[in-house]
Design an enzyme around this catalytic site. Sequence first.
Site, PDB file in Angstrom:
ATOM      1  N   ASP A 177       9.779  -0.657  -4.108  1.00  0.00           N
ATOM      2  CA  ASP A 177       9.940   0.721  -4.591  1.00  0.00           C
ATOM      3  C   ASP A 177      11.013   0.785  -5.686  1.00  0.00           C
ATOM      4  O   ASP A 177      10.873   1.517  -6.666  1.00  0.00           O
ATOM      5  CB  ASP A 177      10.296   1.648  -3.424  1.00  0.00           C
ATOM      6  CG  ASP A 177       9.223   1.606  -2.337  1.00  0.00           C
ATOM      7  OD1 ASP A 177       8.030   1.642  -2.685  1.00  0.00           O
ATOM      8  OD2 ASP A 177       9.577   1.506  -1.147  1.00  0.00           O
ATOM      9  N   HIS A 204       9.270   3.712   3.556  1.00  0.00           N
ATOM     10  CA  HIS A 204       8.349   3.024   2.656  1.00  0.00           C
ATOM     11  C   HIS A 204       6.915   3.499   2.871  1.00  0.00           C
ATOM     12  O   HIS A 204       6.037   2.739   3.259  1.00  0.00           O
ATOM     13  CB  HIS A 204       8.454   1.499   2.839  1.00  0.00           C
ATOM     14  CG  HIS A 204       7.478   0.755   1.980  1.00  0.00           C
ATOM     15  ND1 HIS A 204       7.556   0.728   0.608  1.00  0.00           N
ATOM     16  CD2 HIS A 204       6.372   0.031   2.299  1.00  0.00           C
ATOM     17  CE1 HIS A 204       6.550   0.030   0.124  1.00  0.00           C
ATOM     18  NE2 HIS A 204       5.808  -0.405   1.120  1.00  0.00           N
TER      19      HIS A 204
HETATM   20  P1  NAD Z   1      -3.102 -10.851   3.344  1.00  0.00           P
HETATM   21  O1  NAD Z   1      -4.196 -10.458   4.255  1.00  0.00           O
HETATM   22  O2  NAD Z   1      -3.455 -11.391   2.009  1.00  0.00           O
HETATM   23  O3  NAD Z   1      -2.162 -11.918   4.054  1.00  0.00           O
HETATM   24  C1  NAD Z   1      -1.685 -11.731   5.327  1.00  0.00           C
HETATM   25  C2  NAD Z   1      -1.471 -13.096   5.955  1.00  0.00           C
HETATM   26  O4  NAD Z   1      -0.958 -12.870   7.269  1.00  0.00           O
HETATM   27  C3  NAD Z   1      -2.747 -13.931   6.086  1.00  0.00           C
HETATM   28  O5  NAD Z   1      -2.539 -15.230   5.551  1.00  0.00           O
HETATM   29  C4  NAD Z   1      -2.972 -13.994   7.575  1.00  0.00           C
HETATM   30  O6  NAD Z   1      -3.561 -15.214   8.023  1.00  0.00           O
HETATM   31  C5  NAD Z   1      -1.542 -13.860   8.082  1.00  0.00           C
HETATM   32  N1  NAD Z   1      -1.466 -13.463   9.487  1.00  0.00           N
HETATM   33  C6  NAD Z   1      -2.224 -12.586  10.167  1.00  0.00           C
HETATM   34  N2  NAD Z   1      -1.839 -12.557  11.452  1.00  0.00           N
HETATM   35  C7  NAD Z   1      -0.819 -13.417  11.570  1.00  0.00           C
HETATM   36  C8  NAD Z   1       0.005 -13.835  12.647  1.00  0.00           C
HETATM   37  N3  NAD Z   1      -0.147 -13.335  13.882  1.00  0.00           N
HETATM   38  N4  NAD Z   1       0.962 -14.741  12.401  1.00  0.00           N
HETATM   39  C9  NAD Z   1       1.140 -15.242  11.147  1.00  0.00           C
HETATM   40  N5  NAD Z   1       0.381 -14.896  10.106  1.00  0.00           N
HETATM   41  C10 NAD Z   1      -0.573 -14.003  10.320  1.00  0.00           C
HETATM   42  O7  NAD Z   1      -2.145  -9.560   3.183  1.00  0.00           O
HETATM   43  P2  NAD Z   1      -1.001  -9.316   2.075  1.00  0.00           P
HETATM   44  O8  NAD Z   1      -1.587  -8.662   0.897  1.00  0.00           O
HETATM   45  O9  NAD Z   1      -0.220 -10.563   1.917  1.00  0.00           O
HETATM   46  O10 NAD Z   1      -0.113  -8.191   2.836  1.00  0.00           O
HETATM   47  C11 NAD Z   1       0.612  -8.509   3.983  1.00  0.00           C
HETATM   48  C12 NAD Z   1       1.333  -7.279   4.514  1.00  0.00           C
HETATM   49  O11 NAD Z   1       2.319  -6.835   3.567  1.00  0.00           O
HETATM   50  C13 NAD Z   1       0.442  -6.080   4.764  1.00  0.00           C
HETATM   51  O12 NAD Z   1       0.787  -5.468   5.970  1.00  0.00           O
HETATM   52  C14 NAD Z   1       0.743  -5.150   3.599  1.00  0.00           C
HETATM   53  O13 NAD Z   1       0.513  -3.801   3.906  1.00  0.00           O
HETATM   54  C15 NAD Z   1       2.235  -5.421   3.440  1.00  0.00           C
HETATM   55  N6  NAD Z   1       2.788  -4.992   2.149  1.00  0.00           N
HETATM   56  C16 NAD Z   1       4.070  -4.521   2.160  1.00  0.00           C
HETATM   57  C17 NAD Z   1       4.669  -4.098   1.004  1.00  0.00           C
HETATM   58  C18 NAD Z   1       6.081  -3.588   1.027  1.00  0.00           C
HETATM   59  O14 NAD Z   1       6.541  -3.033   0.013  1.00  0.00           O
HETATM   60  N7  NAD Z   1       6.830  -3.750   2.096  1.00  0.00           N
HETATM   61  C19 NAD Z   1       3.970  -4.159  -0.222  1.00  0.00           C
HETATM   62  C20 NAD Z   1       2.679  -4.669  -0.205  1.00  0.00           C
HETATM   63  C21 NAD Z   1       2.083  -5.077   0.981  1.00  0.00           C
END
Ligand code: NAD
Length: 340
Positions: A177, A204
């Site tokens: 952000d 967030h």
């Molecule tokens: P993605 O689906 O591309 O990757 C997620 C990964 O997590 C995958 O590799 C999956 O295998 C892994 N995973 C799932 N369950 C798991 C477990 N129990 N243990 C370990 N790994 C596990 O998703 P992404 O685009 O990388 O996003 C991940 C998260 O980040 C989402 O929840 C998204 O909303 C969040 N996000 C947060 C922000 C922020 O500003 N904080 C910004 C963007 C995305």
Amino acid sequence: MFSRVARPSLAICSSARKFSSSSQNNAKVAVLGASGGIGQPLSLLLKNSHRLTHLSLYDVMHTPGVAADLSHISTKAKVTGHLGEEQLADAVKDADLVLIPAGVPRKPGMTRDDLFNTNAGIVRDLCSVTAEVCPNAILGIITNPVNSTVPIAEEVYKKKNAFNENRINIFGVTTLDVVRANTFVAELKGLDVDKINVPVIGGHSGVTIIPLLSQATPAVAFPQEDRTRLTERIQNAGTEVVEAKAGAGSATLSMAFAAARFAYKFLDALNGADNKVECAYIRSTETPAAYFATPLLLGKNGVEKNLGIPKTIEYEAELIEKAMPELQANIKKGIDFMSQ
Ligand code: NAD
């Protein structure tokens, strides 16, 4: 209305960390969810940093490949890959910093809260292991809904007797952000983005994201109409990316950049660098909400001092008021999940 008042600095338990000032740039950083859209570019940025000697990658899929690939890069950090639950403890053992982007991202039409049912359990299970194996490590939680997953993590630590009321080591990563606010202000005002800092406080998601444009440095002036439009763009910037990706996920590359910035600031502060300030979402007494992001002064133990809510103009004070119901409901949802 919430305004800035002098606050006592957060008491720190100095014995809590093993990271000493003599341990220059020898951190172990673990990424949980390392094979994902955020996890892979984040791991690349971390591997490219001189601050690490060990980059530990954990996921439920693909980590051997991601680790093998990154391990060929000619920087000093050793890379290890850990696959599946039985390898999680080893992945986080002796970690100084654990970054958690594990979980599902949004698709068009979804709110961050819609991710709760899947991601709450993932964060709970990962934190159950970090609470046991590396209870003093700094935790940066990226997994959405951050407003709820951070309270979940702290509840896990309480259950595991790993909670230290005098030290905050669990953070919601809201850096994206700030990164977005800095970028958009620089574009609008024709300024050097490297020199801009816009504090973003609150939570967030949607209206809980509160950019304090009045407190930008260097100071920038906006007619109210432009201030409102820019504030709303920052609040909805995640959705802008989700819609542009049209079903292929949410922000990953900009999030990896933001999480790396968060990590570098913490690692530099742990190594004794002065004046490292970053906004992050933590347990807080600044507002009626039990968790709230504010600028934090970082130090050798994590948070040296919560700098509190900066001075606000009336419009921003109203944004804080407006954020309270949603933020408090998100926090309650996380705590309730853990009391089931
Ligand atoms: P993605 O689906 O591309 O990757 C997620 C990964 O997590 C995958 O590799 C999956 O295998 C892994 N995973 C799932 N369950 C798991 C477990 N129990 N243990 C370990 N790994 C596990 O998703 P992404 O685009 O990388 O996003 C991940 C998260 O980040 C989402 O929840 C998204 O909303 C969040 N996000 C947060 C922000 C922020 O500003 N904080 C910004 C963007 C995305």
